[in-house]
Design an enzyme around this catalytic site. Sequence first.
Site, PDB file in Angstrom:
ATOM      1  N   GLU A  77     -21.004   5.810  18.816  1.00 53.38           N
ATOM      2  CA  GLU A  77     -20.227   4.985  19.741  1.00 53.38           C
ATOM      3  C   GLU A  77     -20.517   3.514  19.469  1.00 53.38           C
ATOM      4  O   GLU A  77     -21.639   3.137  19.142  1.00 53.38           O
ATOM      5  CB  GLU A  77     -20.585   5.320  21.190  1.00 53.38           C
ATOM      6  CG  GLU A  77     -20.025   6.636  21.687  1.00 53.38           C
ATOM      7  CD  GLU A  77     -20.301   6.839  23.170  1.00 53.38           C
ATOM      8  OE1 GLU A  77     -20.848   5.911  23.810  1.00 53.38           O
ATOM      9  OE2 GLU A  77     -19.971   7.920  23.686  1.00 53.38           O
ATOM     10  N   ARG A  87       1.095   0.417   6.679  1.00 55.37           N
ATOM     11  CA  ARG A  87       1.984   1.215   5.828  1.00 55.37           C
ATOM     12  C   ARG A  87       2.663   2.347   6.601  1.00 55.37           C
ATOM     13  O   ARG A  87       3.590   2.970   6.086  1.00 55.37           O
ATOM     14  CB  ARG A  87       1.196   1.767   4.633  1.00 55.37           C
ATOM     15  CG  ARG A  87       0.897   0.723   3.573  1.00 55.37           C
ATOM     16  CD  ARG A  87       0.016   1.240   2.466  1.00 55.37           C
ATOM     17  NE  ARG A  87      -1.390   1.278   2.857  1.00 55.37           N
ATOM     18  CZ  ARG A  87      -2.377   1.621   2.036  1.00 55.37           C
ATOM     19  NH1 ARG A  87      -2.095   1.965   0.793  1.00 55.37           N
ATOM     20  NH2 ARG A  87      -3.627   1.617   2.458  1.00 55.37           N
ATOM     21  N   GLN A  88       2.196   2.599   7.820  1.00 52.46           N
ATOM     22  CA  GLN A  88       2.856   3.593   8.670  1.00 52.46           C
ATOM     23  C   GLN A  88       3.756   2.873   9.679  1.00 52.46           C
ATOM     24  O   GLN A  88       3.553   2.926  10.881  1.00 52.46           O
ATOM     25  CB  GLN A  88       1.807   4.449   9.386  1.00 52.46           C
ATOM     26  CG  GLN A  88       0.901   5.228   8.434  1.00 52.46           C
ATOM     27  CD  GLN A  88      -0.053   6.141   9.167  1.00 52.46           C
ATOM     28  OE1 GLN A  88       0.324   6.857  10.076  1.00 52.46           O
ATOM     29  NE2 GLN A  88      -1.319   6.105   8.763  1.00 52.46           N
ATOM     30  N   HIS A 104       2.414  -5.680   5.663  1.00 50.84           N
ATOM     31  CA  HIS A 104       3.104  -4.822   4.692  1.00 50.84           C
ATOM     32  C   HIS A 104       4.607  -4.825   4.923  1.00 50.84           C
ATOM     33  O   HIS A 104       5.391  -4.771   3.969  1.00 50.84           O
ATOM     34  CB  HIS A 104       2.547  -3.397   4.798  1.00 50.84           C
ATOM     35  CG  HIS A 104       3.153  -2.451   3.819  1.00 50.84           C
ATOM     36  ND1 HIS A 104       2.996  -2.588   2.450  1.00 50.84           N
ATOM     37  CD2 HIS A 104       3.945  -1.354   3.995  1.00 50.84           C
ATOM     38  CE1 HIS A 104       3.647  -1.607   1.827  1.00 50.84           C
ATOM     39  NE2 HIS A 104       4.237  -0.858   2.748  1.00 50.84           N
ATOM     40  N   LYS A 107      10.558   2.330  -9.711  1.00 49.05           N
ATOM     41  CA  LYS A 107       9.817   3.584  -9.835  1.00 49.05           C
ATOM     42  C   LYS A 107      10.456   4.655  -8.971  1.00 49.05           C
ATOM     43  O   LYS A 107      10.946   4.387  -7.875  1.00 49.05           O
ATOM     44  CB  LYS A 107       8.346   3.384  -9.440  1.00 49.05           C
ATOM     45  CG  LYS A 107       8.105   2.978  -8.001  1.00 49.05           C
ATOM     46  CD  LYS A 107       6.636   2.754  -7.734  1.00 49.05           C
ATOM     47  CE  LYS A 107       6.411   2.293  -6.286  1.00 49.05           C
ATOM     48  NZ  LYS A 107       5.004   1.974  -5.999  1.00 49.05           N
ATOM     49  N   ASP A 125      -4.392  -0.264  -3.550  1.00 49.17           N
ATOM     50  CA  ASP A 125      -5.254   0.770  -2.974  1.00 49.17           C
ATOM     51  C   ASP A 125      -6.038   1.466  -4.084  1.00 49.17           C
ATOM     52  O   ASP A 125      -7.155   1.073  -4.415  1.00 49.17           O
ATOM     53  CB  ASP A 125      -4.406   1.756  -2.177  1.00 49.17           C
ATOM     54  CG  ASP A 125      -5.249   2.658  -1.278  1.00 49.17           C
ATOM     55  OD1 ASP A 125      -6.480   2.740  -1.495  1.00 49.17           O
ATOM     56  OD2 ASP A 125      -4.700   3.293  -0.366  1.00 49.17           O
ATOM     57  N   THR A 126      -5.462   2.469  -4.715  1.00 49.33           N
ATOM     58  CA  THR A 126      -6.167   3.156  -5.809  1.00 49.33           C
ATOM     59  C   THR A 126      -5.818   2.558  -7.166  1.00 49.33           C
ATOM     60  O   THR A 126      -6.401   2.955  -8.175  1.00 49.33           O
ATOM     61  CB  THR A 126      -5.817   4.653  -5.819  1.00 49.33           C
ATOM     62  OG1 THR A 126      -4.403   4.805  -6.022  1.00 49.33           O
ATOM     63  CG2 THR A 126      -6.222   5.311  -4.503  1.00 49.33           C
TER      64      THR A 126
END
Length: 337
Positions: A47, A104-105, A138, A202, A232-233
């Site tokens: 917590e 991104r959501q 974003h 893409k 990100d990756t």
Amino acid sequence: MNSAHPKIISGNANRPLAEAIARRMSFHRGERVRLCDARVERFNDAEIFVEVFENVRGEDMFIIQSTSNPANDNLMELLIMADALRRSSANRITAVIPYFGYARQDRRTKARTPISAKLVANLITEAGVERVLTMDLHAAQIQGFFDIPVDNLYAAPVFALDIKHHFDNLSDITIVSPDVGGVARARDLAERIGADLAIVDKRRAAPGEIASMTVIGDVKDRICIIVDDICDTAGTLCKAADLLKSTGAREVHAYISHGVMSGPAVERVAASVMKSLVITDSIQPTTAVRNAPNIRIIPTAPIFAQAIQNIANGTSVSSLFNDDTLAPIYEVAYPAA
């Protein structure tokens, strides 16, 4: 103009950036500005607990906290700090979120999926935050998810200064958007430096899997600079760099607003054909990111410090969208020719 003296408090997400902002504000005001004395820690059961050790009654408070990895922990820190300040009678609470997680959501991509960015906006507002200051959301429509003022700064003016400083012949540069959705961002930077624009189209076979990539525009013998908001990756970024190189690009560089750099990202960038990847410090860089030979970090403290001071004084934040306005702020990093 008001003679405002805002107070800054920081969570654990990116304390070096908060300290850099405080140092920069000390320069602006001609007196020492320090972070508010507080502790943000965890109990044994994880917590989060916040205690502010100094009086904040009637103060203009700025919480500096990116909601980066671990996103949920850093978001809860932000919410609990806001609640602590509200219950301590702070006059106004502004959340400075250099990297806004869950961005991104921002829409429902399938049936029975959430719009998490809207939920996070609701949580931040209900916690007592009265204004949000962030950078390169974003999706621009996320500003409308809040029922409070949102100031969205742009990295493009800083990137433009950096490109002008590090590249001799701007006429050889082509700015590249890694997807169709990022064309507006890439076009903005291209217009700032007077460069050409290209797009990597893409197509995905499935989430996370790219079926094909095509370059729209002439990149042969050009210095290509890929521009995006999040790395990100680094899978898509490195594939785009490979495609540009195979299409005839002389050099490939990348400018990314937020270096999430999760999983194998650093290794992919180090092994890629990119000569350099430039990211901001909106997310605290890991040791691996700092030590990577072809990754460079540019500071956001000058622009955030000026934006905080402008908000506290009731002056324009949109003035920071211009290269000419930022040039004096970044004159140490990019001295005039």
